[in-house]
Design a protein around this motif. Structure first.
Motif, PDB file in Angstrom:
ATOM      1  N   GLY A  19      16.893 -25.819 -32.241  1.00 50.51           N
ATOM      2  CA  GLY A  19      17.690 -26.009 -31.036  1.00 50.51           C
ATOM      3  C   GLY A  19      16.942 -25.599 -29.784  1.00 50.51           C
ATOM      4  O   GLY A  19      16.272 -24.567 -29.763  1.00 50.51           O
ATOM      5  N   GLY A  20      17.054 -26.402 -28.728  1.00 49.71           N
ATOM      6  CA  GLY A  20      16.275 -26.154 -27.515  1.00 49.71           C
ATOM      7  C   GLY A  20      16.978 -25.412 -26.408  1.00 49.71           C
ATOM      8  O   GLY A  20      16.451 -25.310 -25.298  1.00 49.71           O
ATOM      9  N   MET A  21      18.149 -24.864 -26.671  1.00 51.22           N
ATOM     10  CA  MET A  21      18.871 -24.170 -25.604  1.00 51.22           C
ATOM     11  C   MET A  21      18.263 -22.804 -25.287  1.00 51.22           C
ATOM     12  O   MET A  21      18.366 -22.316 -24.160  1.00 51.22           O
ATOM     13  CB  MET A  21      20.340 -23.988 -25.983  1.00 51.22           C
ATOM     14  CG  MET A  21      21.188 -23.342 -24.894  1.00 51.22           C
ATOM     15  SD  MET A  21      22.914 -23.104 -25.377  1.00 51.22           S
ATOM     16  CE  MET A  21      23.513 -24.781 -25.236  1.00 51.22           C
ATOM     17  N   ARG A  22      17.606 -22.190 -26.287  1.00 49.40           N
ATOM     18  CA  ARG A  22      17.106 -20.824 -26.104  1.00 49.40           C
ATOM     19  C   ARG A  22      15.610 -20.722 -26.380  1.00 49.40           C
ATOM     20  O   ARG A  22      15.148 -19.795 -27.033  1.00 49.40           O
ATOM     21  CB  ARG A  22      17.884 -19.856 -27.005  1.00 49.40           C
ATOM     22  CG  ARG A  22      19.373 -19.808 -26.708  1.00 49.40           C
ATOM     23  CD  ARG A  22      20.113 -18.870 -27.660  1.00 49.40           C
ATOM     24  NE  ARG A  22      21.528 -18.816 -27.359  1.00 49.40           N
ATOM     25  CZ  ARG A  22      22.436 -19.651 -27.847  1.00 49.40           C
ATOM     26  NH1 ARG A  22      22.053 -20.615 -28.676  1.00 49.40           N
ATOM     27  NH2 ARG A  22      23.708 -19.555 -27.514  1.00 49.40           N
ATOM     28  N   PHE A  23      14.852 -21.678 -25.876  1.00 45.31           N
ATOM     29  CA  PHE A  23      13.407 -21.611 -26.030  1.00 45.31           C
ATOM     30  C   PHE A  23      12.863 -20.317 -25.425  1.00 45.31           C
ATOM     31  O   PHE A  23      13.400 -19.824 -24.429  1.00 45.31           O
ATOM     32  CB  PHE A  23      12.736 -22.786 -25.318  1.00 45.31           C
ATOM     33  CG  PHE A  23      12.760 -24.084 -26.080  1.00 45.31           C
ATOM     34  CD1 PHE A  23      12.904 -24.115 -27.460  1.00 45.31           C
ATOM     35  CD2 PHE A  23      12.603 -25.289 -25.407  1.00 45.31           C
ATOM     36  CE1 PHE A  23      12.910 -25.317 -28.156  1.00 45.31           C
ATOM     37  CE2 PHE A  23      12.604 -26.497 -26.091  1.00 45.31           C
ATOM     38  CZ  PHE A  23      12.762 -26.505 -27.466  1.00 45.31           C
ATOM     39  N   PRO A  24      11.761 -19.759 -25.992  1.00 47.23           N
ATOM     40  CA  PRO A  24      11.143 -18.582 -25.377  1.00 47.23           C
ATOM     41  C   PRO A  24      10.637 -18.934 -23.976  1.00 47.23           C
ATOM     42  O   PRO A  24      10.303 -20.090 -23.687  1.00 47.23           O
ATOM     43  CB  PRO A  24       9.985 -18.262 -26.324  1.00 47.23           C
ATOM     44  CG  PRO A  24       9.699 -19.541 -27.035  1.00 47.23           C
ATOM     45  CD  PRO A  24      11.028 -20.223 -27.186  1.00 47.23           C
ATOM     46  N   LYS A  25      10.550 -17.931 -23.101  1.00 44.04           N
ATOM     47  CA  LYS A  25      10.171 -18.183 -21.711  1.00 44.04           C
ATOM     48  C   LYS A  25       8.711 -18.595 -21.562  1.00 44.04           C
ATOM     49  O   LYS A  25       8.370 -19.399 -20.703  1.00 44.04           O
ATOM     50  CB  LYS A  25      10.458 -16.935 -20.869  1.00 44.04           C
ATOM     51  CG  LYS A  25      11.940 -16.606 -20.752  1.00 44.04           C
ATOM     52  CD  LYS A  25      12.168 -15.362 -19.900  1.00 44.04           C
ATOM     53  CE  LYS A  25      13.655 -15.042 -19.787  1.00 44.04           C
ATOM     54  NZ  LYS A  25      13.888 -13.824 -18.967  1.00 44.04           N
ATOM     55  N   ASP A  26       7.850 -18.035 -22.393  1.00 39.97           N
ATOM     56  CA  ASP A  26       6.417 -18.308 -22.278  1.00 39.97           C
ATOM     57  C   ASP A  26       6.052 -19.604 -23.000  1.00 39.97           C
ATOM     58  O   ASP A  26       6.403 -19.805 -24.169  1.00 39.97           O
ATOM     59  CB  ASP A  26       5.625 -17.144 -22.876  1.00 39.97           C
ATOM     60  CG  ASP A  26       4.132 -17.308 -22.661  1.00 39.97           C
ATOM     61  OD1 ASP A  26       3.653 -16.933 -21.581  1.00 39.97           O
ATOM     62  OD2 ASP A  26       3.467 -17.820 -23.579  1.00 39.97           O
ATOM     63  N   ASP A  27       5.332 -20.501 -22.313  1.00 37.75           N
ATOM     64  CA  ASP A  27       4.968 -21.792 -22.890  1.00 37.75           C
ATOM     65  C   ASP A  27       4.068 -21.653 -24.112  1.00 37.75           C
ATOM     66  O   ASP A  27       4.159 -22.442 -25.060  1.00 37.75           O
ATOM     67  CB  ASP A  27       4.278 -22.659 -21.835  1.00 37.75           C
ATOM     68  CG  ASP A  27       5.262 -23.241 -20.829  1.00 37.75           C
ATOM     69  OD1 ASP A  27       6.474 -23.202 -21.103  1.00 37.75           O
ATOM     70  OD2 ASP A  27       4.822 -23.733 -19.768  1.00 37.75           O
ATOM     71  N   LYS A  28       3.176 -20.668 -24.095  1.00 46.24           N
ATOM     72  CA  LYS A  28       2.291 -20.467 -25.247  1.00 46.24           C
ATOM     73  C   LYS A  28       3.095 -20.043 -26.474  1.00 46.24           C
ATOM     74  O   LYS A  28       2.807 -20.482 -27.596  1.00 46.24           O
ATOM     75  CB  LYS A  28       1.223 -19.427 -24.911  1.00 46.24           C
ATOM     76  CG  LYS A  28       0.188 -19.912 -23.896  1.00 46.24           C
ATOM     77  CD  LYS A  28      -0.889 -18.856 -23.653  1.00 46.24           C
ATOM     78  CE  LYS A  28      -1.928 -19.352 -22.660  1.00 46.24           C
ATOM     79  NZ  LYS A  28      -2.993 -18.338 -22.394  1.00 46.24           N
ATOM     80  N   ASP A  29       4.084 -19.180 -26.255  1.00 43.75           N
ATOM     81  CA  ASP A  29       4.949 -18.763 -27.363  1.00 43.75           C
ATOM     82  C   ASP A  29       5.727 -19.962 -27.912  1.00 43.75           C
ATOM     83  O   ASP A  29       5.865 -20.123 -29.134  1.00 43.75           O
ATOM     84  CB  ASP A  29       5.932 -17.690 -26.898  1.00 43.75           C
ATOM     85  CG  ASP A  29       5.253 -16.352 -26.633  1.00 43.75           C
ATOM     86  OD1 ASP A  29       4.140 -16.146 -27.151  1.00 43.75           O
ATOM     87  OD2 ASP A  29       5.841 -15.523 -25.909  1.00 43.75           O
ATOM     88  N   MET A 245      16.202 -20.892 -31.747  1.00 38.61           N
ATOM     89  CA  MET A 245      15.232 -19.841 -32.070  1.00 38.61           C
ATOM     90  C   MET A 245      14.349 -19.520 -30.862  1.00 38.61           C
ATOM     91  O   MET A 245      13.772 -20.410 -30.253  1.00 38.61           O
ATOM     92  CB  MET A 245      14.386 -20.279 -33.267  1.00 38.61           C
ATOM     93  CG  MET A 245      15.224 -20.507 -34.514  1.00 38.61           C
ATOM     94  SD  MET A 245      14.317 -21.161 -35.944  1.00 38.61           S
ATOM     95  CE  MET A 245      14.199 -22.905 -35.538  1.00 38.61           C
ATOM     96  N   SER A 246      14.243 -18.242 -30.554  1.00 33.13           N
ATOM     97  CA  SER A 246      13.490 -17.825 -29.367  1.00 33.13           C
ATOM     98  C   SER A 246      12.357 -16.860 -29.665  1.00 33.13           C
ATOM     99  O   SER A 246      11.615 -16.475 -28.766  1.00 33.13           O
ATOM    100  CB  SER A 246      14.446 -17.186 -28.350  1.00 33.13           C
ATOM    101  OG  SER A 246      15.128 -16.089 -28.921  1.00 33.13           O
ATOM    102  N   THR A 247      12.210 -16.451 -30.923  1.00 32.47           N
ATOM    103  CA  THR A 247      11.113 -15.556 -31.291  1.00 32.47           C
ATOM    104  C   THR A 247      10.434 -16.079 -32.547  1.00 32.47           C
ATOM    105  O   THR A 247      11.029 -16.828 -33.342  1.00 32.47           O
ATOM    106  CB  THR A 247      11.601 -14.120 -31.569  1.00 32.47           C
ATOM    107  OG1 THR A 247      12.398 -14.109 -32.770  1.00 32.47           O
ATOM    108  CG2 THR A 247      12.415 -13.578 -30.394  1.00 32.47           C
TER     109      THR A 247
END
Length: 388
Positions: A19-29, A245-247
């Motif tokens: 799901g793309g609602m909670r992507f991590p803030k850093d693009d590399k992550d 997923m964000s981590t």
């Protein structure tokens, strides 16, 4: 990774969707996590026009040689479609953001009742969908749903849909479209995508301590998140369950579960454990509503009674502000209002409630808690946000 077959077209979809609602803030992550997910079998990625920067960021990662390895799902918000030309305007923006020439699974986003769909039909969306499908720009058309069970059935029956998405988890088995909606869609041959398998993370963050003792009694030691995903995937009618997923840890853990969680694999002991957990949680809730919907047809004012009562109960699990936002979204920002304040206390519904709930009195409590101070300003802000 376990894959489930789309009965409409034969697609083999990973039962875990990203799901793309909670992507991590850093693009590399983000790139690291998306690539890891793809390499470990995840092939369904979900985003939406209104998720801030989500389409662009996903598009940049997939453009690095991964586009043909996955299915992209994204959504068009009906409230931004004011005229026929808006359909192309939004869709072309999405293609540009995602750096793709087609969308595999295209949703009409956040349908709450049949009127939302009928308005789009009046604007000419059926012709538009046909043109996009003929051009190969939309492979499958479906909708995501946030409303009551009766309206869900109407929406399902209104068009030859190719998939749908509902909100579903073990605490909300009978809320919104619910189990009845899941089974109805499946019987009509639709793949069903599920959002909220962990109730937006609240199942883990809010009730973990309450059910720890019950989990410890199980012979199979798993986390509550693990068990909750397995509960959803135990339903053979579910095609994909989404996780925001964000981590890196979340991606790894969820994939690990998705590799072994089979449909119809629960034992009698597993079902008993979930009943114990639900009973314990429901005892903490203020209104014993099970979301059976038996009361709904008898309300002359069309109050969405189960949604109102569930929103009130959600104050305990999700906090008052979150409960208010969901209450407004599911009862008020719709073509017709279905809020508690419409109740006239005729009590016709009460005769049909298996739980013996004094619905009129409870709706008064709902109104006081969720339509009290700050309700109108919050609803105004939400409407403005959706217009933006």
């Amino acid at each position: 990774m376990i894959y489930r077959t789309n009965p409409k077209n034969g697609d083999k979809l990973s039962q875990l969707g990203y799901g793309g609602m909670r992507f991590p803030k850093d693009d590399k992550d983000l790139e690291k996590q998306v690539v890891y997910a793809i390499e470990n079998g995840v092939n369904y990625f979900d985003t939406a026009y209104i998720y801030p920067s989500s389409e662009e960021r996903l598009g940049r990662v997939l453009a690095k040689g991964y586009r043909e390895k996955v299915k992209i799902a994204t959504k068009i918000p009906p409230y931004l479609v004011k005229k026929y030309e808006d359909l192309d305007k939004i869709f072309n923006t999405q293609l540009r953001r995602l750096q793709t020439e087609y969308i595999d699974y295209y949703f009409i986003h956040m349908i709450t009742d049949i009127q939302v769909w009928n308005r789009l039909v009046d604007l000419g969306i059926l012709k538009w969908i046909e043109e996009k499908k003929k051009a190969g720009q939309i492979k499958n058309i479906g909708f995501s749903y946030h409303g009551g069970q009766s309206e869900f059935i109407k929406v399902i029956d209104s068009y030859d849909w190719e998939f749908c998405m509902i909100y579903y988890n073990f605490l909300d088995e009978n809320n919104q479209a619910g189990k009845n909606g899941l089974e109805y869609a499946s019987k009509k041959g639709l793949p069903v995508m599920v959002m909220g398998p962990l109730k937006g993370g609240k199942i883990v963050t809010k009730i973990q301590k309450d059910v720890d003792a019950i989990l410890r009694k199980s012979n199979t030691k798993r986390t509550l998140a693990d068990w909750s995903f397995r509960w959803v995937w135990n339903h053979k009618e579910v095609t994909v369950a989404l996780s925001g997923m964000s981590t890196e840890e979340m991606v790894e853990e969820n994939i690990k579960v998705a590799k072994t969680a089979e449909a119809d694999s629960f034992t009698e002991a597993d079902f008993k454990m979930f009943e114990e957990m639900k009973t314990l949680i429901h005892k903490k809730l203020k209104i014993p509503c099970t979301g059976c919907n038996y009361c709904v047809p008898y309300c002359p004012k069309k109050v969405d009674i189960p949604t109102c009562l569930t929103s009130y109960n959600n104050i305990e699990v999700e906090g008052k502000m979150k409960a208010k936002v969901k209450y407004i979204m599911n009862t008020s920002i719709r073509s017709e209002s279905y809020s508690a304040s419409q109740c006239i206390k005729c009590k016709k519904c009460e005769a049909y409630c298996p739980q013996g709930i004094q619905i009129g009195e409870e709706l008064t409590r709902v109104k006081k808690a969720l339509e009290g101070f700050g309700h109108k300003p919050l609803m105004f802000v939400m409407k403005k946000f959706m217009k933006l």
